[in-house]
Scaffold this motif. Structure first.
Motif, PDB file in Angstrom:
ATOM      1  N   ALA A  37     -19.027   1.036 -40.685  1.00 59.75           N
ATOM      2  CA  ALA A  37     -18.283   2.545 -40.361  1.00 59.75           C
ATOM      3  C   ALA A  37     -16.785   2.378 -40.580  1.00 59.75           C
ATOM      4  O   ALA A  37     -16.381   3.976 -40.888  1.00 59.75           O
ATOM      5  N   HIS A  38     -15.661   1.922 -40.876  1.00 61.90           N
ATOM      6  CA  HIS A  38     -14.884   1.678 -41.784  1.00 61.90           C
ATOM      7  C   HIS A  38     -15.364   3.384 -42.793  1.00 61.90           C
ATOM      8  O   HIS A  38     -14.374   3.043 -43.724  1.00 61.90           O
ATOM      9  N   TRP A  39     -16.102   2.528 -43.807  1.00 59.91           N
ATOM     10  CA  TRP A  39     -15.975   3.599 -44.884  1.00 59.91           C
ATOM     11  C   TRP A  39     -17.322   4.462 -45.190  1.00 59.91           C
ATOM     12  O   TRP A  39     -18.004   5.331 -46.051  1.00 59.91           O
ATOM     13  N   GLY A  40     -17.019   4.731 -43.867  1.00 56.90           N
ATOM     14  CA  GLY A  40     -17.941   6.411 -43.305  1.00 56.90           C
ATOM     15  C   GLY A  40     -19.287   5.510 -42.739  1.00 56.90           C
ATOM     16  O   GLY A  40     -19.714   6.838 -43.729  1.00 56.90           O
ATOM     17  N   GLN A  42     -22.915   5.569 -41.055  1.00 58.97           N
ATOM     18  CA  GLN A  42     -23.443   6.146 -39.613  1.00 58.97           C
ATOM     19  C   GLN A  42     -24.014   5.211 -38.954  1.00 58.97           C
ATOM     20  O   GLN A  42     -25.358   5.094 -39.581  1.00 58.97           O
ATOM     21  N   LEU A  43     -24.374   5.107 -37.782  1.00 62.96           N
ATOM     22  CA  LEU A  43     -25.596   4.259 -37.558  1.00 62.96           C
ATOM     23  C   LEU A  43     -26.649   3.860 -37.305  1.00 62.96           C
ATOM     24  O   LEU A  43     -26.685   5.763 -36.873  1.00 62.96           O
ATOM     25  N   SER A 107     -25.972   2.733 -42.067  1.00 59.95           N
ATOM     26  CA  SER A 107     -26.035   2.128 -42.048  1.00 59.95           C
ATOM     27  C   SER A 107     -26.862   1.244 -40.312  1.00 59.95           C
ATOM     28  O   SER A 107     -27.198   2.880 -39.606  1.00 59.95           O
ATOM     29  N   TYR A 108     -27.020  -0.185 -40.734  1.00 60.48           N
ATOM     30  CA  TYR A 108     -28.077  -0.107 -40.043  1.00 60.48           C
ATOM     31  C   TYR A 108     -28.768  -1.753 -39.041  1.00 60.48           C
ATOM     32  O   TYR A 108     -27.586  -2.227 -39.600  1.00 60.48           O
ATOM     33  N   SER A 109     -28.907  -1.840 -38.032  1.00 66.21           N
ATOM     34  CA  SER A 109     -29.195  -3.496 -38.033  1.00 66.21           C
ATOM     35  C   SER A 109     -30.610  -3.737 -36.737  1.00 66.21           C
ATOM     36  O   SER A 109     -31.050  -2.528 -36.277  1.00 66.21           O
ATOM     37  N   GLY A 110     -31.735  -4.667 -37.122  1.00 69.74           N
ATOM     38  CA  GLY A 110     -33.042  -4.653 -36.969  1.00 69.74           C
ATOM     39  C   GLY A 110     -33.131  -5.877 -36.716  1.00 69.74           C
ATOM     40  O   GLY A 110     -33.049  -6.441 -37.679  1.00 69.74           O
TER      41      GLY A 110
END
Length: 417
Positions: A37-40, A42-43, A107-110
């Motif tokens: 997020a600090h690099w811009g 979006q989740l 960005s993502y997680s899963g």
């Protein structure tokens, strides 16, 4: 009634993650997402289920066959739990976000699920978190991925971390010149640095001498920063030379960033991993404790075409479970964060007192118990440092479990102070 433990078990390759491990996993995921997020970035949370033919558009050959498949009663189509999340991000970018200007930073997680060989010991449930930069062909975009991974390794406190870098175009150029793009035996020999196997192939074929020298060179080009200089001193076909030039620009961009990244970098220019998927730089991050990659990524400029949008892309994935395993080995098991206080009682008063403590940002367990000993045993078993219990005079005793020090309070208002 008891249940036989042999009948209540999990499938091979999946596991429950209890409190300490779960807390570490959550910390790793949050670190990846917050740093991105600090690099811009979006989740995005991609769907847990996809149609099999849609997943097949984006998966490399080595992953498509590992997907878990089942019938969708509603549509009559085959469905799957995706074996990798990166193609899902490509689909989201191409279909849900195509009206937004590129590049897309996501960005993502899963969780990805994959079939594995029964004796491999590999997990079938892969916890992933990462980032994809879709729409930029620049070496700066590839450098950005490596800089984020380096920053994550430092934030997480990984020791003896290295990033092994390759480039899909180097091997592709050599193999294409010899008509060996589909020759798995030769590709395996290159990957294993099997000079004897390559030499045997050369002796049984009628390859031009210049091409065979390039093929043999791929088994030698691995190591530190000198590897890239060694490779650039050799004579290559135009495709491989272009790949080397691209890799050189990425490394120069990294070194000009002001981040001391050179200490992390190693090279393997004979890397054949994912040649049907990657089109440019590839990388994997390791520590000595386990042979599994903690981070992996690279450029995949042709994937978006499968979803109807011709856009270059690059990205990285963090294998969250592997990182958690390494941090346990390097730093010790994560201490389970326990609630601060057990509040004992048998009426509504202990619920009121518990809430007053929570209002002060303390975590409190409300426990119905008819004895002080019962509450103390509970607190000690769960690592909770304090117990509060009512006394006969209408006040409260606060007990510190480590040394049994007791402090008495006249009422809940004096306790608040």
């Amino acid at each position: 009634m008891s249940t036989q433990s042999s009948s209540v078990c999990l499938p091979r390759g999946v596991t429950d993650r209890l409190h300490g491990t779960a807390t570490r996993i959550r910390y790793i995921e949050e670190t990846v997402l917050e740093t991105s997020a600090h690099w811009g970035y979006q989740l995005v949370f991609p769907a847990r289920l996809e149609f099999e033919d849609v997943v097949a558009l984006g998966g490399g050959r080595d992953l498509v066959g590992k997907a878990f498949r089942f019938d969708d009663w509603e549509s009559g189509r085959m469905m799957t739990v995706p074996p990798d999340l990166t193609p899902q991000l490509a689909r989201v970018s191409a279909t849900r976000m195509h009206s937004l200007p590129y590049p897309h930073r996501l960005s993502y997680s899963g969780v990805a699920l994959r079939h594995t060989e029964s004796q491999s010991g590999q997990q079938r449930e892969i916890l992933q978190a990462g980032a994809e930069l879709i729409g930029s062909p620049s070496p700066v975009a590839d450098a950005e991925m490596l800089l984020i991974v380096t920053q994550l390794a430092e934030k997480l406190g990984l020791k003896n971390f290295t990033i092994n870098i390759g480039h899909a175009g180097i091997c592709k150029g050599v193999l294409a010149a010899l008509g060996l793009s589909e020759n798995s035996a030769v590709m395996d020999a290159i990957s294993l640095k099997d000079k004897t196997g390559i030499q045997q192939y050369i002796e049984s074929s009628a390859c031009p001498d210049a091409d065979t020298k390039q093929l043999l060179a791929l088994t030698r080009l691995f190591g530190g920063s000198e590897t890239l200089a060694k490779a650039r001193s050799l004579s290559w076909n135009p495709t491989t030379q272009s790949a080397l030039d691209n890799l050189q620009r990425i490394i120069e961009t990294l070194l000009a960033s002001g981040v001391n990244i050179a200490k992390y970098l190693t090279f393997d220019l004979g890397e054949t991993r994912g040649l049907d998927y990657h089109t440019g730089i590839t990388f994997e991050g390791f520590t000595p404790e386990i042979g599994e990659a903690l981070f992996s990524g690279g450029r995949y400029d042709t994937l978006m075409q499968n979803y109807g949008v011709d856009m270059p892309a690059t990205g990285f994935t963090c294998n969250v479970g592997a990182v958690a395993k390494v941090l346990d080995l390097q730093q010790g098991l994560m201490q389970k964060p326990a609630p601060h206080i057990v509040v004992l009682g048998l009426d509504a008063m202990y619920l009121k007192l518990s809430q007053q403590l929570r209002d002060r940002n303390l975590s409190a367990v409300s426990l119905e118990a008819d004895s002080y000993q019962q509450g103390l045993a509970y607190a000690q078993a769960h690592g909770i440092p304090f117990v509060i219990h009512p006394t006969s005079d209408g006040g409260f005793d606060l007990i510190k479990c480590s040394d049994m020090h007791k402090q008495h309070f006249r009422d809940d208002k004096s306790l608040e102070t």
